[in-house]
Scaffold this motif. Structure first.
Motif, mmCIF file in Angstrom:
data_model
loop_
_atom_site.group_PDB
_atom_site.id
_atom_site.type_symbol
_atom_site.label_atom_id
_atom_site.label_comp_id
_atom_site.label_asym_id
_atom_site.label_seq_id
_atom_site.Cartn_x
_atom_site.Cartn_y
_atom_site.Cartn_z
ATOM 1 N N ASP A 182 -73.021 11.373 55.710
ATOM 2 C CA ASP A 182 -73.802 10.141 55.604
ATOM 3 C C ASP A 182 -73.073 9.205 54.649
ATOM 4 O O ASP A 182 -72.908 9.510 53.463
ATOM 5 C CB ASP A 182 -75.207 10.444 55.087
ATOM 6 C CG ASP A 182 -76.123 9.223 55.149
ATOM 7 O OD1 ASP A 182 -75.640 8.139 55.520
ATOM 8 O OD2 ASP A 182 -77.310 9.348 54.811
ATOM 9 N N ARG A 203 -72.729 5.900 52.455
ATOM 10 C CA ARG A 203 -73.629 5.000 51.751
ATOM 11 C C ARG A 203 -73.469 3.593 52.318
ATOM 12 O O ARG A 203 -72.368 3.065 52.420
ATOM 13 C CB ARG A 203 -73.314 4.984 50.251
ATOM 14 C CG ARG A 203 -74.289 4.143 49.436
ATOM 15 C CD ARG A 203 -73.903 4.182 47.962
ATOM 16 N NE ARG A 203 -74.867 3.478 47.137
ATOM 17 C CZ ARG A 203 -74.823 2.182 46.876
ATOM 18 N NH1 ARG A 203 -73.855 1.439 47.399
ATOM 19 N NH2 ARG A 203 -75.744 1.608 46.112
ATOM 20 N N GLU A 259 -70.103 3.601 43.607
ATOM 21 C CA GLU A 259 -70.779 2.656 44.493
ATOM 22 C C GLU A 259 -70.488 2.922 45.960
ATOM 23 O O GLU A 259 -71.201 2.447 46.827
ATOM 24 C CB GLU A 259 -70.354 1.219 44.141
ATOM 25 C CG GLU A 259 -70.914 0.728 42.818
ATOM 26 C CD GLU A 259 -72.423 0.661 42.823
ATOM 27 O OE1 GLU A 259 -72.998 0.237 43.839
ATOM 28 O OE2 GLU A 259 -73.039 1.054 41.822
ATOM 29 N N THR A 287 -69.515 9.244 50.322
ATOM 30 C CA THR A 287 -69.987 9.848 51.559
ATOM 31 C C THR A 287 -70.413 11.286 51.277
ATOM 32 O O THR A 287 -69.597 12.089 50.810
ATOM 33 C CB THR A 287 -68.876 9.861 52.628
ATOM 34 O OG1 THR A 287 -68.467 8.515 52.891
ATOM 35 C CG2 THR A 287 -69.362 10.492 53.917
ATOM 36 N N THR A 288 -71.667 11.583 51.520
ATOM 37 C CA THR A 288 -72.085 12.979 51.454
ATOM 38 C C THR A 288 -71.645 13.666 52.736
ATOM 39 O O THR A 288 -71.690 13.069 53.822
ATOM 40 C CB THR A 288 -73.603 13.105 51.287
ATOM 41 O OG1 THR A 288 -74.258 12.628 52.470
ATOM 42 C CG2 THR A 288 -74.092 12.296 50.086
#
Length: 366
Positions: free
Chosen positions: A169, A171, A223, A226-227
Motif C-alpha cells: 500500500d 501512501r 512522508e 510503502t507498506t
C-alpha cells in the motif's frame, strides 16, 4: 440495471409534470396579481437538468404552447403574451444549455474514469490463476467508484526460488501513487528473479523506493513510504516464508480455521531510507508450513481498518463467515469482500486489495 436507470427518469418526469400542472392551476385560479408563470417556467429548467436532450426540447416546446394557450384563455394583450413566451423560451434555452453542459461533463468524466482504469490495469494486471503449486485469486475494490486509481498493489511471480508474491500500500492517491506502484511492481518483477533470499528482495525493493522518494524532491523520508508484505512458497509448496515491512499481517486458513501470521521482528515500511530494524544476527524472516489445501490470504488496510457504524474495526478472525472451508481462492476473495461490505454497510472507507493463494493437492501420476 434497467430498473435502476428508469427510476430517476420517472422521478424527473414527475417533477416536470408537477411544475407544469401547478403553474397552470395558479395561472387559472390564483387571484391577481399572482401568476403561475415562475413555476411554469421551472418545468423546462428541471427538464434540462434531469432529462435527455430530446425530452428536454419537447418539454420546452410544450411549455411554450401552454404559456400561449393560458394567455389566450385569459384574453391577455399581445404584448404580455409575447413577454411570457419570451420568458419561458429563454429559461427553456437556458435549460437546454445546462443539459448540453451536463452531458459533456458526463462524457469527460466517463473518459477520465476509463483512462484511469486502463492505467490501473496496465500498472496492476491480474495475477495468473495458477503459479507453481498454488491456485491464485485477487480482488481490488475502490473506496469510490469515481476514483479507481489507488495505491494498493499486488503481484505474483514464479521464480527459480519458488513462487514469490507481494502485496503493498503506497501512501497517497492519484497519479503519484500510481507512479510509486509502478516502481514497486517493476522492481519486484526484476529482483524477484535474482534475489537469493526474501530478505534480500525486501532490501532491494527498499532501495528502489528510497531512490524514487529522493528523486521526487526534498521530501522527508517519513512522508513517502510503502507498506509491503513479501511472501515466498517453496517449489514443492511445503514452506511459506514471510517478510513484513510495516504491512497488515496475512492470514493462514486451514481446515476451516483462520490464523493471523504476525511478524516476529517488526520492520519499517519500504522507501523510508532507514536501516533494518532487525537486531544483528536476526533474520527478519518468518517461516511456517503450508499444508495441502491451506490458503494464504494477504490484504491491505482497507480490510483491517474497515469500520462499522459504531467505529469498530473489522476482524476476520471473529467472523464466522471466514472461519470455514474454501476450496477455491476465488470463493475466499469473494467471501471476504462481501463480509467487509456487510460490516461497513457498503460504505467503503479505503481502497481494498485481497490476494488469496491456495496450495493445490499434489497431482497423482499413474
Amino acid at each position: 440495471m434497467d430498473g435502476l436507470q428508469r427510476t430517476p427518469v420517472k422521478a424527473s418526469w414527475a417533477l416536470v409534470a408537477l411544475a407544469l400542472v401547478t403553474g397552470v392551476l395558479l395561472d387559472l385560479f390564483a387571484p391577481q396579481p399572482y401568476m403561475g408563470l415562475p413555476l411554469l417556467a421551472a418545468g423546462p429548467l428541471i427538464a434540462g437538468a434531469m432529462l435527455p436532450f430530446r425530452c428536454a426540447v419537447a418539454v420546452v416546446g410544450l411549455t411554450c404552447g401552454i404559456s400561449v394557450g393560458l394567455d389566450i384563455e385569459r384574453q391577455r394583450p399581445a404584448t404580455p403574451l409575447l413577454v411570457d413566451l419570451a420568458v419561458v423560451g429563454l429559461i427553456g434555452v437556458l435549460g437546454l444549455a445546462i443539459n448540453g453542459l451536463l452531458t459533456r461533463q458526463g462524457r469527460d468524466l466517463a473518459l477520465t474514469r476509463d483512462l484511469a482504469e486502463a492505467v490501473q490495469l496496465a500498472v496492476l494486471p491480474d495475477p495468473p490463476r495458477t503459479a507453481g503449486p498454488l491456485a491464485v485469486a485477487a480482488g481490488y475494490t475502490a473506496a469510490q467508484a469515481e476514483a479507481r486509481i489507488g495505491g494498493d498493489l499486488y503481484a505474483v511471480q514464479e521464480t527459480p526460488f519458488g513462487v514469490r508474491m507481494i502485496i503493498g500500500d503506497v501512501r497517497g492517491k492519484g497519479i503519484q501513487a500510481v507512479a510509486a506502484v509502478s516502481v514497486a511492481i517493476g522492481a519486484f518483477r526484476q529482483e524477484a528473479e535474482y534475489a537469493p533470499t526474501l530478505a534480500t528482495l525486501a532490501q532491494r525493493l527498499d532501495e528502489a523506493m528510497a531512490r524514487m522518494a529522493a528523486q521526487s524532491g526534498p521530501i522527508a523520508s517519513t512522508e513517502g513510504f510503502t507498506t509491503a508484505l513479501l511472501a515466498e512458497v517453496s517449489l514443492d509448496g511445503e514452506v511459506l516464508s514471510l517478510v513484513n515491512r510495516g504491512h497488515p499481517p496475512p492470514y493462514l486458513l486451514h481446515d476451516g480455521r483462520l490464523v493471523r501470521l504476525d511478524p516476529t521482528v517488526p520492520q519499517l515500511p519500504l522507501g523510508m531510507g532507514l536501516n533494518d530494524l532487525a537486531p544483528p544476527g536476526c533474520e527478519p524472516l518468518d517461516v511456517v508450513r503450508l499444508p495441502p489445501g491451506a490458503s494464504l490470504v494477504l490484504v491491505t488496510d482497507g480490510v483491517t481498518e474497515a469500520r462499522d457504524t459504531q467505529g469498530t474495526f473489522y476482524d476476520p478472525l471473529r467472523s464466522r463467515r471466514m472461519n470455514r472451508r474454501f476450496i477455491h481462492p476465488e470463493a475466499l476473495v469473494d467471501a471476504l469482500t462481501r463480509d467487509v461490505g456487510r460490516w461497513t454497510g457498503g460504505r467503503g472507507q479505503d481502497d481494498m486489495a485481497i490476494l488469496a493463494l491456495t496450495r493445490r493437492p499434489p497431482s497423482r501420476t499413474a
